[in-house]
Design a protein around this motif. Structure first.
Motif, PDB file in Angstrom:
ATOM      1  N   GLU A   1     -22.394  -9.731  -1.509  1.00 22.42           N
ATOM      2  CA  GLU A   1     -21.239 -10.568  -1.824  1.00 22.42           C
ATOM      3  C   GLU A   1     -21.636 -11.793  -2.648  1.00 22.42           C
ATOM      4  OE1 GLU A   1     -20.335  -8.164   1.798  1.00 22.42           O
ATOM      5  OE2 GLU A   1     -22.030  -9.364   1.100  1.00 22.42           O
ATOM      6  N   GLN A   2     -22.795 -12.367  -2.330  1.00 27.36           N
ATOM      7  CA  GLN A   2     -23.265 -13.523  -3.086  1.00 27.36           C
ATOM      8  C   GLN A   2     -23.496 -13.170  -4.558  1.00 27.36           C
ATOM      9  OE1 GLN A   2     -26.375 -16.119  -1.246  1.00 27.36           O
ATOM     10  NE2 GLN A   2     -26.230 -14.672   0.445  1.00 27.36           N
ATOM     11  N   ALA A   3     -24.065 -12.003  -4.794  1.00 28.75           N
ATOM     12  CA  ALA A   3     -24.316 -11.583  -6.177  1.00 28.75           C
ATOM     13  C   ALA A   3     -23.006 -11.419  -6.935  1.00 28.75           C
ATOM     14  CB  ALA A   3     -25.110 -10.283  -6.193  1.00 28.75           C
ATOM     15  N   LEU A   4     -21.998 -10.843  -6.295  1.00 32.27           N
ATOM     16  CA  LEU A   4     -20.698 -10.689  -6.939  1.00 32.27           C
ATOM     17  C   LEU A   4     -20.045 -12.041  -7.201  1.00 32.27           C
ATOM     18  CD1 LEU A   4     -19.298  -7.611  -4.994  1.00 32.27           C
ATOM     19  CD2 LEU A   4     -19.897  -7.679  -7.414  1.00 32.27           C
ATOM     20  N   ASP A   5     -20.112 -12.925  -6.221  1.00 34.22           N
ATOM     21  CA  ASP A   5     -19.508 -14.252  -6.377  1.00 34.22           C
ATOM     22  C   ASP A   5     -20.185 -15.051  -7.496  1.00 34.22           C
ATOM     23  OD1 ASP A   5     -17.774 -13.685  -4.322  1.00 34.22           O
ATOM     24  OD2 ASP A   5     -18.907 -14.777  -2.789  1.00 34.22           O
ATOM     25  N   ALA A   6     -21.489 -14.854  -7.658  1.00 34.45           N
ATOM     26  CA  ALA A   6     -22.235 -15.573  -8.691  1.00 34.45           C
ATOM     27  C   ALA A   6     -22.010 -14.990 -10.085  1.00 34.45           C
ATOM     28  CB  ALA A   6     -23.723 -15.570  -8.367  1.00 34.45           C
ATOM     29  N   LYS A   7     -21.381 -13.811 -10.140  1.00 34.87           N
ATOM     30  CA  LYS A   7     -21.068 -13.137 -11.405  1.00 34.87           C
ATOM     31  C   LYS A   7     -22.313 -12.833 -12.240  1.00 34.87           C
ATOM     32  CE  LYS A   7     -16.446 -15.163 -11.595  1.00 34.87           C
ATOM     33  NZ  LYS A   7     -15.842 -13.983 -10.932  1.00 34.87           N
ATOM     34  N   VAL A   8     -23.405 -12.512 -11.551  1.00 31.02           N
ATOM     35  CA  VAL A   8     -24.602 -12.091 -12.263  1.00 31.02           C
ATOM     36  C   VAL A   8     -24.412 -10.666 -12.761  1.00 31.02           C
ATOM     37  CG1 VAL A   8     -26.112 -13.636 -10.951  1.00 31.02           C
ATOM     38  CG2 VAL A   8     -25.711 -11.323 -10.106  1.00 31.02           C
ATOM     39  N   LYS A   9     -25.184 -10.281 -13.732  1.00 26.49           N
ATOM     40  CA  LYS A   9     -25.053  -8.951 -14.335  1.00 26.49           C
ATOM     41  C   LYS A   9     -25.920  -7.908 -13.650  1.00 26.49           C
ATOM     42  CE  LYS A   9     -22.268 -10.460 -17.534  1.00 26.49           C
ATOM     43  NZ  LYS A   9     -20.822 -10.114 -17.476  1.00 26.49           N
ATOM     44  N   ILE A  10     -26.996  -8.372 -13.005  1.00 24.21           N
ATOM     45  CA  ILE A  10     -27.941  -7.454 -12.361  1.00 24.21           C
ATOM     46  C   ILE A  10     -28.300  -7.998 -10.988  1.00 24.21           C
ATOM     47  CG2 ILE A  10     -30.258  -6.450 -12.452  1.00 24.21           C
ATOM     48  CD1 ILE A  10     -30.103  -6.547 -15.476  1.00 24.21           C
ATOM     49  N   THR A  11     -28.306  -7.123 -10.031  1.00 20.26           N
ATOM     50  CA  THR A  11     -28.836  -7.437  -8.704  1.00 20.26           C
ATOM     51  C   THR A  11     -29.785  -6.301  -8.330  1.00 20.26           C
ATOM     52  OG1 THR A  11     -28.264  -8.088  -6.430  1.00 20.26           O
ATOM     53  CG2 THR A  11     -26.882  -6.398  -7.468  1.00 20.26           C
ATOM     54  N   GLY A  12     -29.942  -6.016  -7.056  1.00 20.49           N
ATOM     55  CA  GLY A  12     -30.846  -4.933  -6.678  1.00 20.49           C
ATOM     56  C   GLY A  12     -31.247  -5.021  -5.232  1.00 20.49           C
ATOM     57  N   CYS A  13     -32.479  -4.638  -4.958  1.00 20.24           N
ATOM     58  CA  CYS A  13     -32.971  -4.646  -3.587  1.00 20.24           C
ATOM     59  C   CYS A  13     -34.471  -4.917  -3.591  1.00 20.24           C
ATOM     60  CB  CYS A  13     -32.655  -3.342  -2.871  1.00 20.24           C
ATOM     61  SG  CYS A  13     -33.012  -1.846  -3.816  1.00 20.24           S
ATOM     62  N   THR A  14     -34.943  -5.367  -2.452  1.00 19.75           N
ATOM     63  CA  THR A  14     -36.328  -5.817  -2.318  1.00 19.75           C
ATOM     64  C   THR A  14     -36.921  -5.325  -1.010  1.00 19.75           C
ATOM     65  OG1 THR A  14     -35.804  -7.856  -3.531  1.00 19.75           O
ATOM     66  CG2 THR A  14     -37.834  -7.854  -2.234  1.00 19.75           C
ATOM     67  N   VAL A  15     -38.144  -4.845  -1.061  1.00 19.66           N
ATOM     68  CA  VAL A  15     -38.937  -4.618   0.147  1.00 19.66           C
ATOM     69  C   VAL A  15     -40.020  -5.688   0.178  1.00 19.66           C
ATOM     70  CG1 VAL A  15     -40.431  -3.041   1.423  1.00 19.66           C
ATOM     71  CG2 VAL A  15     -38.524  -2.133   0.092  1.00 19.66           C
ATOM     72  N   HIS A  16     -40.114  -6.376   1.313  1.00 17.45           N
ATOM     73  CA  HIS A  16     -41.080  -7.476   1.411  1.00 17.45           C
ATOM     74  C   HIS A  16     -41.681  -7.529   2.810  1.00 17.45           C
ATOM     75  CE1 HIS A  16     -38.498 -10.280   3.811  1.00 17.45           C
ATOM     76  NE2 HIS A  16     -37.532  -9.571   3.265  1.00 17.45           N
ATOM     77  N   LEU A  17     -42.806  -8.202   2.911  1.00 16.31           N
ATOM     78  CA  LEU A  17     -43.414  -8.456   4.206  1.00 16.31           C
ATOM     79  C   LEU A  17     -42.675  -9.605   4.880  1.00 16.31           C
ATOM     80  CD1 LEU A  17     -47.218  -8.177   3.336  1.00 16.31           C
ATOM     81  CD2 LEU A  17     -45.708  -6.408   4.258  1.00 16.31           C
ATOM     82  N   VAL A  18     -42.554  -9.532   6.189  1.00 13.21           N
ATOM     83  CA  VAL A  18     -41.737 -10.483   6.935  1.00 13.21           C
ATOM     84  C   VAL A  18     -42.539 -11.713   7.335  1.00 13.21           C
ATOM     85  CG1 VAL A  18     -40.443 -10.831   9.081  1.00 13.21           C
ATOM     86  CG2 VAL A  18     -40.163  -8.709   7.781  1.00 13.21           C
ATOM     87  N   GLU A  19     -41.950 -12.861   7.069  1.00 11.23           N
ATOM     88  CA  GLU A  19     -42.436 -14.126   7.596  1.00 11.23           C
ATOM     89  C   GLU A  19     -41.295 -14.762   8.377  1.00 11.23           C
ATOM     90  OE1 GLU A  19     -44.053 -16.313   4.296  1.00 11.23           O
ATOM     91  OE2 GLU A  19     -45.827 -15.007   4.164  1.00 11.23           O
ATOM     92  N   VAL A  20     -41.580 -15.883   9.048  1.00 15.63           N
ATOM     93  CA  VAL A  20     -40.578 -16.462   9.949  1.00 15.63           C
ATOM     94  C   VAL A  20     -39.333 -16.901   9.190  1.00 15.63           C
ATOM     95  CG1 VAL A  20     -40.107 -18.343  11.559  1.00 15.63           C
ATOM     96  CG2 VAL A  20     -42.284 -17.123  11.679  1.00 15.63           C
ATOM     97  N   GLU A  21     -39.509 -17.476   8.023  1.00 17.06           N
ATOM     98  CA  GLU A  21     -38.339 -17.876   7.234  1.00 17.06           C
ATOM     99  C   GLU A  21     -37.576 -16.628   6.792  1.00 17.06           C
ATOM    100  OE1 GLU A  21     -37.230 -20.322   3.141  1.00 17.06           O
ATOM    101  OE2 GLU A  21     -39.295 -20.279   3.880  1.00 17.06           O
ATOM    102  N   VAL A  22     -36.257 -16.665   6.918  1.00 12.78           N
ATOM    103  CA  VAL A  22     -35.421 -15.495   6.644  1.00 12.78           C
ATOM    104  C   VAL A  22     -35.591 -15.019   5.204  1.00 12.78           C
ATOM    105  CG1 VAL A  22     -33.047 -14.649   6.490  1.00 12.78           C
ATOM    106  CG2 VAL A  22     -33.732 -16.098   8.404  1.00 12.78           C
TER     107      VAL A  22
END
Length: 224
Positions: A151-172
């Motif tokens: 929803e944030q990507a749509l609200d920001a009206k960016v042209k490209i978004t996607g997905c990410t795989v990352h290692l987890v740390e305490v910060e969200v």
């Protein structure tokens, strides 16, 4: 700061929506525990890749926190043990994470995969599996962290978004990025249509990241 995984510069692992299928990595199977809260499509992608011998891994246990989560049905189809740890039964997040750690340790888990795990984790869990917890997020982090990334990507009206795989740390939604896939936003996209296209890429990069982790483990244990 650059982060490397098996000799790959993880900060430059931006991949296109069409990526090659992961290859089976010889050696010892990666023993993973999966945490999920919802329908379990990402869980099924992992289980199917294992069944198809795309991944040299074994799901030791599925932990879920929602009694009505559909992921349980998927796990049962693949013969994976399921354990309910209902977050409503714990007074503090740390108490839940202690129960999760205990369960993962009892099932001899090497790596942990969040496949739609909708709970904020604490140092109790992160410190028990340092740099060995993988999360999947529906945006090109560090842009649009949090539960409403689409929803944030749509609200920001960016042209490209996607997905990410990352290692987890305490910060969200922080931690070293392992793999990303870009997804264009179309003029008439809704949160539902955009998320559906992102989800296709989520499955691919999640399997790709687990394959990289498996390669890393086997190179460490069985150096050439």
């Amino acid at each position: 700061m650059n982060v490397t995984l098996t000799g790959i510069d993880a900060t430059s692992c931006l991949i296109s929506p069409t990526i090659p299928s992961p290859s089976f990595i010889p050696g010892e199977a990666l023993k993973i525990g999966v945490l999920a809260s919802g329908s379990g499509t990402n869980f099924e992608a992992i289980a199917q890749a294992i069944q198809n011998q795309q991944l040299n891994a074994k799901i030791q246990v599925l932990i879920y926190n929602n009694p009505d989560a559909k992921v349980v049905e998927r796990a049962q189809r693949f013969g994976v043990k399921t354990i309910l740890l209902n977050h409503r039964h714990y007074k503090k997040r740390e108490d839940l994470d202690q129960a999760i750690v205990k369960t993962l340790k009892e099932h001899d888990v090497d790596w942990v995969v969040f496949a739609g795990w909708m709970r904020i984790v604490t140092p109790v869990l992160v410190d028990a599996f340092p740099q060995k917890i993988i999360n999947l997020h529906p945006s090109l982090l560090p842009s649009f962290p949090g539960i409403h990334g689409v929803e944030q990507a749509l609200d920001a009206k960016v042209k490209i978004t996607g997905c990410t795989v990352h290692l987890v740390e305490v910060e969200v939604d922080s931690g070293p990025i392992l793999m990303q896939a870009a997804v264009p936003i179309l003029p008439h996209d809704t949160p539902e249509t955009l998320h559906a296209r992102i989800q296709v890429q989520e499955h691919k990069i999640l399997i790709g990241a687990i394959s990289l982790v498996t390669q890393q483990q086997n190179q460490t244990q069985f150096p050439s």
